[in-house]
Design a protein around this motif. Structure first.
Motif, short mmCIF file in Angstrom:
data_model
loop_
_atom_site.label_atom_id
_atom_site.label_comp_id
_atom_site.label_asym_id
_atom_site.label_seq_id
_atom_site.Cartn_x
_atom_site.Cartn_y
_atom_site.Cartn_z
N GLN A 148 0.86 -1.18 0.00
CA GLN A 148 0.00 0.00 0.00
C GLN A 148 0.90 1.23 0.00
N THR A 149 1.19 1.72 -1.18
CA THR A 149 2.04 2.87 -1.34
C THR A 149 1.70 3.57 -2.64
N ARG A 150 2.31 4.72 -2.88
CA ARG A 150 2.00 5.49 -4.09
C ARG A 150 2.96 5.09 -5.21
N PHE A 151 2.40 4.69 -6.33
CA PHE A 151 3.19 4.28 -7.48
C PHE A 151 3.13 5.34 -8.58
N TYR A 152 4.25 5.44 -9.33
CA TYR A 152 4.33 6.36 -10.47
C TYR A 152 4.89 5.62 -11.68
N ARG A 153 4.52 6.08 -12.86
CA ARG A 153 5.12 5.59 -14.09
C ARG A 153 6.45 6.32 -14.32
N ALA A 154 7.21 5.84 -15.31
CA ALA A 154 8.51 6.43 -15.59
C ALA A 154 8.41 7.90 -15.98
N HIS A 161 -3.11 6.78 -7.45
CA HIS A 161 -3.49 7.82 -6.51
C HIS A 161 -3.57 9.16 -7.23
N ASP A 162 -4.10 10.14 -6.53
CA ASP A 162 -4.23 11.51 -7.06
C ASP A 162 -3.34 12.43 -6.22
N PRO A 163 -2.24 12.92 -6.76
CA PRO A 163 -1.35 13.79 -5.97
C PRO A 163 -2.04 15.05 -5.45
N ASP A 164 -3.11 15.49 -6.10
CA ASP A 164 -3.82 16.68 -5.67
C ASP A 164 -4.86 16.38 -4.60
N ASN A 165 -5.06 15.12 -4.31
CA ASN A 165 -6.04 14.72 -3.31
C ASN A 165 -5.45 13.57 -2.49
N LEU A 166 -4.47 13.93 -1.66
CA LEU A 166 -3.73 12.92 -0.94
C LEU A 166 -4.58 12.20 0.10
N VAL A 167 -4.43 10.90 0.13
CA VAL A 167 -5.01 10.09 1.20
C VAL A 167 -3.87 9.32 1.86
N ARG A 168 -4.09 8.87 3.07
CA ARG A 168 -3.06 8.12 3.77
C ARG A 168 -2.74 6.84 2.99
N GLN A 170 -2.13 3.96 4.04
CA GLN A 170 -2.84 2.79 4.56
C GLN A 170 -4.29 2.75 4.10
N ASP A 171 -4.77 3.87 3.52
CA ASP A 171 -6.14 3.89 3.00
C ASP A 171 -6.20 3.66 1.50
N LEU A 172 -5.05 3.53 0.85
CA LEU A 172 -5.03 3.21 -0.57
C LEU A 172 -5.48 1.78 -0.80
N GLU A 173 -5.98 1.51 -1.99
CA GLU A 173 -6.33 0.14 -2.35
C GLU A 173 -5.07 -0.72 -2.30
#
Length: 236
Positions: A148-154, A161-168, A170-173
């Motif tokens: 459960q972490t934020r992933f980015y493409r190259a 996730h949405d960088p403009d609408n951050l969620v914790r 642990q609350d990500l899918e």
């Protein structure tokens, strides 16, 4: 094919060559050759009737002290066929050869490069698979690591996730990484797909500590530190 069919057979492939960590299967880690950590764990489980070691390195195994007769017939060393040797041969082809040679109701496959996988976790996975299979809910099982972490493409664009609408975090899918620690399947399941993962797989979570897989020198350092810590704690 052998006439006797076992209830549960473990498949432990061991090859001689390793590109990123030369000879890693036979290198000493925390006091013994790497492959012995997984082999000894499998042999500690009464559920495992036989361990099949498919190898192109019988000489190295002998030099490291592995003798079939030393385990009460529970270890069978099979020489890997020439056409199945090499770094680019699919592991499924190696497994298929073992499965056709040794009959069993259930096969459990793991790697020498997962030395921190515990007997208790393997036992829980076996029980979970047997229960799910009996209920018609699974034909195979493979271990995963929950992420459960934020992933980015190259290119810097967000994936999950949405960088403009951050969620914790642990609350990500949650996403689940196939960590290659353990696979359990039947002969029928393998034959249907030609793979250790069947058409109705069950995901089984393992901890990050037990899921360490030795691919490179950094992994080796981490695994050795964890094994030394476990030795100090006196846990199996």
């Amino acid at each position: 094919m052998q006439d006797q069919a076992f209830k549960l057979v473990a498949l432990l492939p061991i090859k001689g060559h390793s590109e990123r960590v030369p000879g890693k299967n036979f290198r000493t880690i925390a006091g013994q050759p790497l492959y012995r950590w997984t082999l000894d764990t499998l042999l500690s489980l009464p559920e495992v009737e036989r361990v099949i070691v498919n190898t192109d390195a019988r000489r190295e195994l002998k030099e490291s002290g592995l003798k079939e007769e030393g385990f009460g017939g529970r270890v069978l060393i099979r020489d890997r066929k020439p056409q199945l040797c090499g770094d680019f041969v699919s592991m499924n082809r190696v497994l298929a050869d073992d499965i056709e040679a040794v009959a069993a109701d259930i096969y459990l496959m793991t790697h020498t490069t997962n030395p921190c996988l515990s007997a208790a976790t393997i036992r829980r996975a076996i029980a979970a698979f047997r229960d799910a299979r009996a209920k018609g809910k699974a034909d195979s099982l493979f271990t995963v690591t929950r992420i459960q972490t934020r992933f980015y493409r190259a290119d810097g664009s967000p994936v999950n996730h949405d960088p403009d609408n951050l969620v914790r975090t642990q609350d990500l899918e949650p996403w689940f990484e196939e960590n290659s620690c353990l696979y359990i399947f039947s002969r029928e399941s393998f034959r249907a797909t030609g793979s250790r993962i069947g058409r109705q797989p069950m995901l089984f979570e393992t901890t990050k500590v037990e899921s360490v897989d030795i691919d490179d020198a950094d992994d080796w350092t981490i695994a050795e530190a964890l094994l030394r810590y476990r030795q100090g704690k006196g846990s199996a």
